[in-house]
Design a protein around this motif. Sequence first.
Motif: not given
Length: 276
Positions: A137-145
């Motif tokens: 649900d969090n684009q920042f963390k999704l891209e970090t992943g």
Amino acid sequence: MLVPVRSSESLESSVEIGNTAFNYNDLSDGVYSRINAKTVEMGINNFVYLAFNSSSEVFADKNIRQAVNLAIDRNKIVSTAFQGHARVAYTPFNPDWYELVSKDLVVSKDVAAATQLIEESGVDITATEISLLVNADNQFKLETGEFIKEQLEVIGFDVTLRKLKASEIVDALNEGNYDIYIGEAKLTPNMNLSALFLGGNASFGISNISETSKRYSQLLSGNCEIMDFINTFNEDLPVIPLCYRNAAVSYTNSMQGSFACCDGDVFADIHTWSFK
């Protein structure tokens, strides 16, 4: 005057047309939209990190954790995944904290050194698939992943990205159904790390009997210095520091002020604000 609004989109539009003078956005939803208004970054005390499942056979080896630390490009994560709305962190402490001033704590990406550490460990990291738990649900963390998955695969890991809704993540952590995960802890202004290392609400997968936890207890009791703790942490690495998030403050073009506020008191210097 405080004005209620129905959504972040309507608030942004309200700032653009001047109906709302000031908007504080902690960017906790992982979304940033550029608007036609003046915007300044505000450093907040939200620590983003990569944590290991302490029961994982692969990550029980200190050399493997050190290899992961050297494989990650924090600058790319901050500049791209967080769109610049964060500050690179090399320790669990806020990089802006006065206690860290003048200390050289930088950890540079080094694929060759990471590969060497894996060889020295004798652990076959290709023998099992590694699951990386991330908030979908969090684009920042999704891209970090996505970035971390790519960077770990460069040094030989086989990584599967498990994208779960925020409401599902705590259950997965409680069940131990992961190998590594991207976590976030909002720390108090005095930089107390008990939530991470002494069994607090951000300690999923982090053993409270680790060398880091023991040293942190000594730090709290005054029996060691901050650099003693940091050196132990850097050797043990129960978590990999990634960054500290920023918030965004937007205000109408007709508004002036120093905006020397903080996330604990957004309106701290409101007495200095004025309009042209």
